[in-house]
Design a protein around this motif. Structure first.
Motif, PDB file in Angstrom:
ATOM      1  N   ASN A 142       0.485  -1.157   4.947  1.00 24.29           N
ATOM      2  CA  ASN A 142      -0.015   0.032   4.278  1.00 24.29           C
ATOM      3  C   ASN A 142      -1.294   0.509   4.975  1.00 24.29           C
ATOM      4  O   ASN A 142      -2.404   0.321   4.459  1.00 24.29           O
ATOM      5  N   ASP A 144      -2.683   3.225   5.150  1.00 17.01           N
ATOM      6  CA  ASP A 144      -3.515   4.157   4.388  1.00 17.01           C
ATOM      7  C   ASP A 144      -4.638   3.424   3.643  1.00 17.01           C
ATOM      8  O   ASP A 144      -5.681   4.016   3.351  1.00 17.01           O
ATOM      9  N   SER A 145      -4.412   2.158   3.324  1.00 11.44           N
ATOM     10  CA  SER A 145      -5.422   1.393   2.586  1.00 11.44           C
ATOM     11  C   SER A 145      -6.570   0.933   3.475  1.00 11.44           C
ATOM     12  O   SER A 145      -7.596   0.477   2.978  1.00 11.44           O
ATOM     13  N   TRP A 146      -6.410   1.046   4.789  1.00 13.69           N
ATOM     14  CA  TRP A 146      -7.432   0.551   5.703  1.00 13.69           C
ATOM     15  C   TRP A 146      -8.730   1.341   5.602  1.00 13.69           C
ATOM     16  O   TRP A 146      -9.790   0.855   6.010  1.00 13.69           O
ATOM     17  N   SER A 147      -8.650   2.542   5.066  1.00 16.23           N
ATOM     18  CA  SER A 147      -9.847   3.387   4.977  1.00 16.23           C
ATOM     19  C   SER A 147     -10.877   2.835   3.999  1.00 16.23           C
ATOM     20  O   SER A 147     -12.007   3.318   3.959  1.00 16.23           O
TER      21      SER A 147
END
Length: 201
Positions: A142, A144-147
Motif C-alpha cells: 500500500n 499510498d500509506s508511505w506518506s
C-alpha cells in the motif's frame, strides 16, 4: 565440474556480493543522504544498527570468499586441507548470510523509523499501530500509506530498496556457501583436481 574450479567460481562471486551488502548497509545509515540521522540512534531503524549487511553478509562472507577463491587458483590452499578449511569458512559465511537475511527481513516487515504526520519519531508501520486503515495488510502493498513518514524524505522507499537488496544478496550468498560446503567436503575426499602447469624448458 572440478572442485577447484567450482571453488574459484564461488569465491569470485561471493566477494562482490559481500561488498554490495556492506555498501547497502552503509547507505541505510544515511537516509535522504544526510548525516544528521546517524548522529541520533533513535532516528534509525534498529535493524540497521545490528549491522547485518556489514558484519553478517559482509565481513563474514568476504574473508571466506577470499579463501574459497584461493582453493581454486592452484596456490598453497589448493589441496585437501585447503578444501577442508573452505568447508568451515563456507559454514561461517552461511551463518553470516542467514544473520543478514533475518535482520533485513525483520527491518523490511516492520518498516522504517521516521517522523510521522503527528510530529513524533516512531515506526508507524510496526504492527500498523498508527495506520488503522491498513488493517492486517502490510504497508509494502500500500504505497499510498508511505506518506505518513514525512522525514527523512522518501525514507520508506529508501529502506525497502536497500533491505530488499540485502535480502536478495544474502540469500544468494547462503546458496553459494551451501554449495561450497558440499564442494569442500568432496574436495577433502578427492582433492581440488587442479592441473599443475608444466614449467617451460
Amino acid at each position: 565440474m572440478c572442485t577447484g574450479k567450482c571453488s574459484r567460481c564461488i569465491g569470485v562471486t561471493l566477494i562482490p556480493l559481500a561488498g554490495a551488502c556492506i555498501a547497502a548497509n552503509l547507505l541505510l545509515f544515511f537516509p535522504d543522504f544526510k548525516l544528521k540521522y546517524v548522529q541520533e540512534n533513535d532516528m534509525l531503524t534498529p535493524e540497521i544498527l545490528y549491522l547485518g549487511g556489514i558484519v553478517g553478509a559482509g565481513i563474514l562472507v568476504f574473508f571466506p570468499g577470499l579463501h574459497i577463491h584461493a582453493t581454486g587458483t592452484g596456490g598453497c590452499c589448493a589441496n585437501r586441507c585447503g578444501m577442508f578449511l573452505s568447508l568451515i569458512f563456507a559454514t561461517l559465511g552461511a551463518a553470516g548470510s542467514i544473520y543478514c537475511l533475518t535482520m533485513s527481513t525483520i527491518g523490511l516487515i516492520n518498516g522504517p523509523t521516521c517522523r510521522d504526520t503527528s510530529g513524533h519519531w516512531s515506526r508507524p508501520f510496526h504492527n500498523n499501530s498508527e495506520i488503522p486503515e491498513l488493517g492486517k495488510d502490510s504497508y509494502l502493498f500500500n504505497p499510498d500509506s508511505w506518506s505518513i513518514c514525512e522525514e527523512p524524505k522518501n525514507v520508506v522507499l529508501f529502506n525497502v530498496i536497500l533491505f530488499a537488496l540485502q535480502i536478495g544478496f544474502s540469500a544468494l550468498e547462503f546458496i553459494l556457501c551451501a554449495i561450497q560446503a558440499i564442494n569442500g567436503f568432496f574436495g577433502c575426499l578427492c582433492g581440488t583436481c587442479n592441473k599443475r602447469r608444466a614449467r617451460p624448458v
